[in-house]
Motif scaffolding. Structure first.
Motif, PDB file in Angstrom:
ATOM      1  N   VAL A  15      29.237  55.139 -34.054  1.00  0.00           N
ATOM      2  CA  VAL A  15      29.974  53.886 -33.927  1.00  0.00           C
ATOM      3  C   VAL A  15      31.455  54.107 -34.218  1.00  0.00           C
ATOM      4  CG1 VAL A  15      30.178  51.502 -34.713  1.00  0.00           C
ATOM      5  CG2 VAL A  15      27.920  52.596 -34.627  1.00  0.00           C
ATOM      6  N   ASN A  16      32.289  53.799 -33.235  1.00  0.00           N
ATOM      7  CA  ASN A  16      33.738  53.833 -33.405  1.00  0.00           C
ATOM      8  C   ASN A  16      34.253  52.423 -33.684  1.00  0.00           C
ATOM      9  OD1 ASN A  16      33.968  56.652 -32.770  1.00  0.00           O
ATOM     10  ND2 ASN A  16      33.756  56.135 -30.603  1.00  0.00           N
ATOM     11  N   LYS A  17      35.318  52.348 -34.445  1.00  0.00           N
ATOM     12  CA  LYS A  17      35.878  51.046 -34.787  1.00  0.00           C
ATOM     13  C   LYS A  17      36.638  50.411 -33.626  1.00  0.00           C
ATOM     14  CE  LYS A  17      36.285  52.002 -39.739  1.00  0.00           C
ATOM     15  NZ  LYS A  17      37.196  52.097 -40.913  1.00  0.00           N
ATOM     16  N   LYS A  18      37.066  51.239 -32.658  1.00  0.00           N
ATOM     17  CA  LYS A  18      37.787  50.708 -31.506  1.00  0.00           C
ATOM     18  C   LYS A  18      37.413  51.517 -30.269  1.00  0.00           C
ATOM     19  CE  LYS A  18      41.925  53.552 -32.256  1.00  0.00           C
ATOM     20  NZ  LYS A  18      43.402  53.532 -32.413  1.00  0.00           N
ATOM     21  N   ASN A  19      37.878  51.070 -29.131  1.00  0.00           N
ATOM     22  CA  ASN A  19      37.576  51.745 -27.875  1.00  0.00           C
ATOM     23  C   ASN A  19      38.423  53.004 -27.751  1.00  0.00           C
ATOM     24  OD1 ASN A  19      36.927  52.541 -25.303  1.00  0.00           O
ATOM     25  ND2 ASN A  19      37.323  50.560 -24.347  1.00  0.00           N
ATOM     26  N   LEU A  20      37.779  54.161 -27.909  1.00  0.00           N
ATOM     27  CA  LEU A  20      38.481  55.436 -27.832  1.00  0.00           C
ATOM     28  C   LEU A  20      38.461  56.034 -26.429  1.00  0.00           C
ATOM     29  CD1 LEU A  20      37.243  57.091 -31.151  1.00  0.00           C
ATOM     30  CD2 LEU A  20      39.343  55.777 -30.748  1.00  0.00           C
ATOM     31  N   GLY A  21      37.784  55.357 -25.514  1.00  0.00           N
ATOM     32  CA  GLY A  21      37.763  55.823 -24.135  1.00  0.00           C
ATOM     33  C   GLY A  21      36.519  56.612 -23.784  1.00  0.00           C
ATOM     34  N   PHE A  22      36.304  56.758 -22.484  1.00  0.00           N
ATOM     35  CA  PHE A  22      35.134  57.451 -21.957  1.00  0.00           C
ATOM     36  C   PHE A  22      35.127  58.925 -22.346  1.00  0.00           C
ATOM     37  CE2 PHE A  22      32.870  59.660 -18.491  1.00  0.00           C
ATOM     38  CZ  PHE A  22      31.691  58.938 -18.448  1.00  0.00           C
ATOM     39  N   SER A  23      36.278  59.564 -22.248  1.00  0.00           N
ATOM     40  CA  SER A  23      36.356  60.998 -22.528  1.00  0.00           C
ATOM     41  C   SER A  23      36.011  61.309 -23.976  1.00  0.00           C
ATOM     42  CB  SER A  23      37.764  61.523 -22.214  1.00  0.00           C
ATOM     43  OG  SER A  23      38.074  61.398 -20.850  1.00  0.00           O
ATOM     44  N   GLN A  24      36.656  60.633 -24.892  1.00  0.00           N
ATOM     45  CA  GLN A  24      36.432  60.932 -26.305  1.00  0.00           C
ATOM     46  C   GLN A  24      35.022  60.571 -26.741  1.00  0.00           C
ATOM     47  OE1 GLN A  24      39.672  59.847 -28.844  1.00  0.00           O
ATOM     48  NE2 GLN A  24      38.563  60.265 -30.730  1.00  0.00           N
ATOM     49  N   ALA A  25      34.481  59.483 -26.224  1.00  0.00           N
ATOM     50  CA  ALA A  25      33.115  59.097 -26.573  1.00  0.00           C
ATOM     51  C   ALA A  25      32.123  60.174 -26.136  1.00  0.00           C
ATOM     52  CB  ALA A  25      32.768  57.755 -25.939  1.00  0.00           C
ATOM     53  N   ASN A  26      32.285  60.683 -24.927  1.00  0.00           N
ATOM     54  CA  ASN A  26      31.406  61.751 -24.463  1.00  0.00           C
ATOM     55  C   ASN A  26      31.561  63.007 -25.317  1.00  0.00           C
ATOM     56  OD1 ASN A  26      29.641  61.142 -22.174  1.00  0.00           O
ATOM     57  ND2 ASN A  26      31.518  60.586 -21.104  1.00  0.00           N
ATOM     58  N   ASN A  27      32.788  63.339 -25.665  1.00  0.00           N
ATOM     59  CA  ASN A  27      33.016  64.516 -26.503  1.00  0.00           C
ATOM     60  C   ASN A  27      32.334  64.369 -27.857  1.00  0.00           C
ATOM     61  OD1 ASN A  27      34.513  65.753 -24.516  1.00  0.00           O
ATOM     62  ND2 ASN A  27      36.502  65.289 -25.432  1.00  0.00           N
ATOM     63  N   GLN A  28      32.413  63.190 -28.434  1.00  0.00           N
ATOM     64  CA  GLN A  28      31.751  62.957 -29.716  1.00  0.00           C
ATOM     65  C   GLN A  28      30.247  63.190 -29.585  1.00  0.00           C
ATOM     66  OE1 GLN A  28      33.367  58.909 -30.224  1.00  0.00           O
ATOM     67  NE2 GLN A  28      34.199  59.555 -32.194  1.00  0.00           N
ATOM     68  N   GLY A  29      29.678  62.667 -28.515  1.00  0.00           N
ATOM     69  CA  GLY A  29      28.247  62.832 -28.305  1.00  0.00           C
ATOM     70  C   GLY A  29      27.860  64.278 -28.066  1.00  0.00           C
ATOM     71  N   ILE A  30      28.649  64.987 -27.271  1.00  0.00           N
ATOM     72  CA  ILE A  30      28.360  66.393 -26.973  1.00  0.00           C
ATOM     73  C   ILE A  30      28.376  67.227 -28.246  1.00  0.00           C
ATOM     74  CG2 ILE A  30      29.199  68.458 -25.778  1.00  0.00           C
ATOM     75  CD1 ILE A  30      30.281  66.524 -23.587  1.00  0.00           C
ATOM     76  N   ARG A  31      29.335  66.946 -29.119  1.00  0.00           N
ATOM     77  CA  ARG A  31      29.425  67.723 -30.367  1.00  0.00           C
ATOM     78  C   ARG A  31      28.213  67.486 -31.266  1.00  0.00           C
ATOM     79  NH1 ARG A  31      35.025  65.572 -30.263  1.00  0.00           N
ATOM     80  NH2 ARG A  31      36.320  67.165 -29.240  1.00  0.00           N
TER      81      ARG A  31
END
Length: 314
Positions: free
Chosen positions: A55-71
């Motif tokens: 859960v992010n506190k704000k919209n970090l964008g499609f790219s960063q969200a995917n990177n978080q999940g991949i990690r």
């Protein structure tokens, strides 16, 4: 399976139910929520407790969200999946089988149709990514009725991250400054960028039409023309600066210049808010040049292998 989510509560039940119905069952699901205000996270935790949520506190964008999940993911393969994309039960199995055929197949994608007015259609949304000599990036077949014209399994430039399977080994090989998808892009062309880098490193992408999905059209980013326009303008230029050979840009310069002038130059004067996009290019320019140099020095395929993907202009 990485699902970026921003206020996607109305799509998540169907998306997750379709995942759970897959014939391939050895997977984990990671939902990366970008500051939703529609109780998406509460719904998932209550109804799909096996889903891991970030859960992010704000919209970090499609790219960063995917990177978080991949990690956070443990799998040998990573499936990026939009929350408004619904896949048929054999989707993952078909793509995994494809990537297992050869160690140089780094990613695979399928045939995605459009959902319009809540109904499945035979109108294509994407059968993979293509790019033209004027550097116009496009989804192959988008908006066309399906008459079997894309029923041939084949190698193509790259697939759309709306529903795309990536080999973990490839993602680790091509990541740049710790990022798989370029987080500066936020959204728009981040998958083109990743796919172009993959091709430069010698990774192939396979299109398997037996893997079928359906994608909802008219989502919020398309309904915000100012933001979408700035991202379109900025990211297209950064895409070329990072990944294109200077000699290839010069080779196709007339076509590229006319496309740029028509699509972005003239529209800037009609929509002054796009001037911010040009400013953002200048602010990101030194980083893009640094990354360009790293990409070019790590190149594994001859220039001709990349040029074959530049199609004659539409």
């Amino acid at each position: 399976i990485i699902i970026p989510n921003y206020n996607g509560l109305s799509f998540l039940p169907r998306c997750l139910e379709n995942i759970q119905a897959q014939t391939f069952t050895n997977f984990e699901i990671i939902l990366v929520d970008n500051g939703s205000s529609d109780e998406s996270v509460l719904f998932v935790k209550a109804n799909f407790p096996g889903v891991k949520t970030l859960v992010n506190k704000k919209n970090l964008g499609f790219s960063q969200a995917n990177n978080q999940g991949i990690r956070q993911a443990k799998g040998k393969y990573i499936l990026t999946l939009n929350n408004d994309c619904f896949i048929e039960k054999n989707f993952i199995e078909e793509l995994v089988q494809v990537t297992r055929q050869s160690p140089d197949i780094g990613s695979a994608s399928g045939k995605i149709y459009r959902i319009i007015d809540s109904k499945k259609t035979n109108i294509l949304d994407t059968t993979g990514h293509i790019i033209f000599k004027n550097r116009h990036p496009a989804n192959r077949g988008q908006g066309e009725p399906d008459h079997g014209q894309y029923d041939q399994p084949e190698f193509i430039f790259q697939g759309s991250a709306v529903a795309c399977l990536y080999r973990r080994e490839m993602l680790e090989d091509i990541k740049l400054e710790g990022e798989y998808f370029d987080e500066r892009f936020f959204a728009f062309y981040e998958d083109f960028d990743l796919g172009w880098r993959a091709q430069i490193r010698g990774w192939k992408h396979f299109y398997q039409p037996r893997a079928v999905g359906y994608h909802w059209t008219g989502r919020p980013i398309q309904q915000m023309p100012r933001l979408g326009g700035r991202l379109d303008l900025r990211n297209w230029h950064l895409l070329l600066i990072k990944n294109d050979r200077w000699s290839d840009l010069a080779r196709n310069f007339p076509k590229i210049f006319l496309y740029d002038l028509k699509r972005f130059g003239l529209s800037t004067f009609l929509h002054p808010s796009l001037f911010l996009g040009w400013l953002q290019i200048l602010l990101a320019f030194s980083r893009a040049i640094r990354q360009h140099n790293k990409i070019m020095t790590s190149r594994k395929v001859p220039d001709e292998e990349i040029r074959k993907f530049f199609l004659e202009n539409q």
